[in-house]
Design a protein around this motif. Structure first.
Motif, PDB file in Angstrom:
ATOM      1  N   ASP A 274     -22.530 -20.066 -13.544  1.00  0.00           N
ATOM      2  CA  ASP A 274     -22.378 -19.407 -12.246  1.00  0.00           C
ATOM      3  C   ASP A 274     -21.364 -18.269 -12.308  1.00  0.00           C
ATOM      4  OD1 ASP A 274     -24.221 -21.079 -11.108  1.00  0.00           O
ATOM      5  OD2 ASP A 274     -22.728 -22.432 -10.221  1.00  0.00           O
TER       6      ASP A 274
ATOM      7  N   VAL B 238     -22.269 -14.342 -11.540  1.00  0.00           N
ATOM      8  CA  VAL B 238     -21.568 -13.602 -10.488  1.00  0.00           C
ATOM      9  C   VAL B 238     -20.832 -12.398 -11.082  1.00  0.00           C
ATOM     10  CG1 VAL B 238     -19.688 -13.723  -8.820  1.00  0.00           C
ATOM     11  CG2 VAL B 238     -21.367 -15.549  -8.925  1.00  0.00           C
ATOM     12  N   ALA B 239     -20.215 -12.579 -12.249  1.00  0.00           N
ATOM     13  CA  ALA B 239     -19.512 -11.470 -12.887  1.00  0.00           C
ATOM     14  C   ALA B 239     -20.487 -10.351 -13.244  1.00  0.00           C
ATOM     15  CB  ALA B 239     -18.780 -11.956 -14.127  1.00  0.00           C
TER      16      ALA B 239
ATOM     17  N   ILE C  97     -23.596  -4.276  -9.791  1.00  0.00           N
ATOM     18  CA  ILE C  97     -23.703  -3.644  -8.470  1.00  0.00           C
ATOM     19  C   ILE C  97     -22.652  -2.557  -8.305  1.00  0.00           C
ATOM     20  CG2 ILE C  97     -23.385  -4.088  -6.006  1.00  0.00           C
ATOM     21  CD1 ILE C  97     -24.770  -6.797  -6.468  1.00  0.00           C
ATOM     22  N   THR C  98     -21.457  -2.793  -8.794  1.00  0.00           N
ATOM     23  CA  THR C  98     -20.396  -1.784  -8.706  1.00  0.00           C
ATOM     24  C   THR C  98     -20.781  -0.522  -9.475  1.00  0.00           C
ATOM     25  OG1 THR C  98     -18.753  -3.534  -8.529  1.00  0.00           O
ATOM     26  CG2 THR C  98     -17.958  -1.343  -9.109  1.00  0.00           C
TER      27      THR C  98
ATOM     28  N   LEU D  53     -23.392  -9.714 -11.834  1.00  0.00           N
ATOM     29  CA  LEU D  53     -23.860  -9.082 -10.601  1.00  0.00           C
ATOM     30  C   LEU D  53     -22.801  -8.166  -9.997  1.00  0.00           C
ATOM     31  CD1 LEU D  53     -25.787 -12.005  -8.889  1.00  0.00           C
ATOM     32  CD2 LEU D  53     -26.739  -9.896  -9.819  1.00  0.00           C
ATOM     33  N   VAL D  54     -21.557  -8.596  -9.975  1.00  0.00           N
ATOM     34  CA  VAL D  54     -20.494  -7.763  -9.395  1.00  0.00           C
ATOM     35  C   VAL D  54     -20.312  -6.494 -10.208  1.00  0.00           C
ATOM     36  CG1 VAL D  54     -18.006  -7.643  -9.014  1.00  0.00           C
ATOM     37  CG2 VAL D  54     -19.288  -9.642  -8.253  1.00  0.00           C
ATOM     38  N   ILE D  55     -20.267  -6.615 -11.520  1.00  0.00           N
ATOM     39  CA  ILE D  55     -20.095  -5.431 -12.369  1.00  0.00           C
ATOM     40  C   ILE D  55     -21.302  -4.517 -12.270  1.00  0.00           C
ATOM     41  CG2 ILE D  55     -19.887  -4.657 -14.768  1.00  0.00           C
ATOM     42  CD1 ILE D  55     -18.231  -7.238 -15.249  1.00  0.00           C
TER      43      ILE D  55
END
Length: 63
Positions: free
Chosen positions: A7, A11-12, A18-19, A14-16
Motif C-alpha cells: 500500500d 500510494v508513493a 500525479i505530482t 501515485l503521489v509522485i
C-alpha cells in the motif's frame, strides 16, 4: 506487514506520478492560455541558433 509496504509503495508511486503529471499539464495550459504571441519564442530562437549546423549522429532525421 507486507500489505502495508504494498500500500505504501502504491500510494508513493501515485503521489509522485500525479505530482509530475500536474506540473507538465499545468505548464502546457499556462503556455496556451497566457503565452500570447510569445508561445513559440524559445523554440524559434533555438531553431534560429541551430541554422547551418551539421547534422550528426545516425541516419535518422528527427525533424
Amino acid at each position: 506487514m507486507v500489505q502495508f509496504f504494498i500500500d505504501f509503495t502504491l500510494v508513493a508511486i501515485l503521489v509522485i506520478g500525479i505530482t509530475a503529471l500536474m506540473g507538465v499539464i499545468v505548464n502546457g495550459i499556462g503556455e496556451n492560455l497566457f503565452g500570447g504571441s510569445k508561445k513559440k519564442e524559445h523554440t524559434l530562437q533555438t531553431a534560429h541558433t541551430q541554422t547551418g549546423w551539421k547534422l550528426v549522429g545516425g541516419k535518422k532525421i528527427s525533424r
